[in-house]
Design an enzyme around this catalytic site. Structure first.
Site, PDB file in Angstrom:
ATOM      1  N   ASP A  13      13.238  -7.419  24.124  1.00  0.00           N
ATOM      2  CA  ASP A  13      14.527  -6.909  24.575  1.00  0.00           C
ATOM      3  C   ASP A  13      15.447  -8.107  24.819  1.00  0.00           C
ATOM      4  O   ASP A  13      15.096  -9.256  24.493  1.00  0.00           O
ATOM      5  CB  ASP A  13      14.377  -5.994  25.804  1.00  0.00           C
ATOM      6  N   CYS A  70       9.776  -9.496  27.117  1.00  0.00           N
ATOM      7  CA  CYS A  70      10.932  -9.039  27.888  1.00  0.00           C
ATOM      8  C   CYS A  70      11.150 -10.078  28.984  1.00  0.00           C
ATOM      9  O   CYS A  70      10.622 -11.188  28.888  1.00  0.00           O
ATOM     10  CB  CYS A  70      10.741  -7.615  28.424  1.00  0.00           C
ATOM     11  N   THR A  72      10.089 -10.179  32.096  1.00  0.00           N
ATOM     12  CA  THR A  72       8.858 -10.461  32.841  1.00  0.00           C
ATOM     13  C   THR A  72       7.590 -10.312  32.008  1.00  0.00           C
ATOM     14  O   THR A  72       6.523 -10.753  32.446  1.00  0.00           O
ATOM     15  CB  THR A  72       8.725  -9.458  34.007  1.00  0.00           C
ATOM     16  N   HIS A 103     -12.312 -10.782  26.610  1.00  0.00           N
ATOM     17  CA  HIS A 103     -12.834  -9.659  27.402  1.00  0.00           C
ATOM     18  C   HIS A 103     -12.200  -8.322  27.037  1.00  0.00           C
ATOM     19  O   HIS A 103     -12.862  -7.294  27.100  1.00  0.00           O
ATOM     20  CB  HIS A 103     -12.583  -9.906  28.900  1.00  0.00           C
ATOM     21  N   HIS A 138     -18.496  -6.319  26.674  1.00  0.00           N
ATOM     22  CA  HIS A 138     -17.077  -5.963  26.700  1.00  0.00           C
ATOM     23  C   HIS A 138     -16.763  -4.804  25.751  1.00  0.00           C
ATOM     24  O   HIS A 138     -15.774  -4.104  25.930  1.00  0.00           O
ATOM     25  CB  HIS A 138     -16.226  -7.174  26.327  1.00  0.00           C
TER      26      HIS A 138
HETATM   27  C1  RB5 Z   1      15.947  -6.563  31.582  1.00  0.00           C
HETATM   28  O1  RB5 Z   1      16.943  -6.921  32.479  1.00  0.00           O
HETATM   29  C2  RB5 Z   1      14.589  -6.627  32.253  1.00  0.00           C
HETATM   30  O2  RB5 Z   1      14.483  -5.599  33.178  1.00  0.00           O
HETATM   31  C3  RB5 Z   1      13.492  -6.549  31.216  1.00  0.00           C
HETATM   32  O3  RB5 Z   1      13.623  -7.587  30.312  1.00  0.00           O
HETATM   33  C4  RB5 Z   1      12.076  -6.642  31.730  1.00  0.00           C
HETATM   34  O4  RB5 Z   1      11.911  -7.751  32.541  1.00  0.00           O
HETATM   35  C5  RB5 Z   1      11.516  -5.423  32.292  1.00  0.00           C
HETATM   36  O5  RB5 Z   1      10.350  -5.341  32.682  1.00  0.00           O
END
Ligand code: RB5
Length: 152
Positions: A13, A70, A72, A103, A138
């Site tokens: 994203d 993304c 995180t 695993h 596993h």
């Molecule tokens: C986008 O702002 C952010 O929420 C997305 O990239 C991600 O971190 C969501 O889990």
């Protein structure tokens, strides 16, 4: 040939877009073919759409494995993991990436561009690419992951 081990799908994203060039570089250096599913800018998009696109590419055999990115690594891995065939692992260092393969037989690596630095993310990807599944004990556990709870 579609579905060969040499094709890796990549989806991100806007929050993950900054890390995508480094991911593509590692994949190409490793001699792998990339199926780039977007996004292609920092314009705001919804990570579930890209997690879904990547999951469907792997399940259909258009790619053998995938990388999702993304901000995180969490939201897009949750999106991809809605499919029983997908084992997406949000990894933050080489060790978690290696163990996700050994695993968990992870078939998708999830990275967080706002959490993990570029060089560490590249190490994660190299570990993900080169580490085989450990099998043995596993195997039974990973098989259970692919079954819905009602049929486990
Ligand atoms: C986008 O702002 C952010 O929420 C997305 O990239 C991600 O971190 C969501 O889990």
């Amino acid at each position: 040939m579609p579905g060969s081990d040499d094709i890796v799908a990549v989806a991100c994203d806007h929050g993950g877009f900054a890390l995508k060039p480094a991911v593509l570089e590692v994949l190409r250096e490793a001699g792998l073919e990339v199926l780039d599913l977007g996004t292609d800018s920092e314009d705001s998009v919804d990570y579930p759409d890209f997690g879904q696109a990547l999951a469907e590419a792997v399940i259909s055999g258009r790619a053998a494995r995938g990388v999702v990115i993304c901000g995180t690594g969490i939201g897009i891995s949750i999106a991809a993991n809605r499919y029983p065939e997908i084992r997406a692992a949000a990894c933050h260092d080489e060790t978690t990436a290696r163990l996700a393969r050994e695993h968990n037989n992870a078939n998708v690596l999830a990275l967080g561009a706002r959490i993990t630095g570029t060089e560490v993310a590249k190490d994660c990807l190299r570990a993900f690419l080169k580490t085989p599944f450990g099998g043995e004990r596993h195997e039974r556990r990973v098989d259970k992951l692919g079954r819905l709870p009602s049929s486990a």
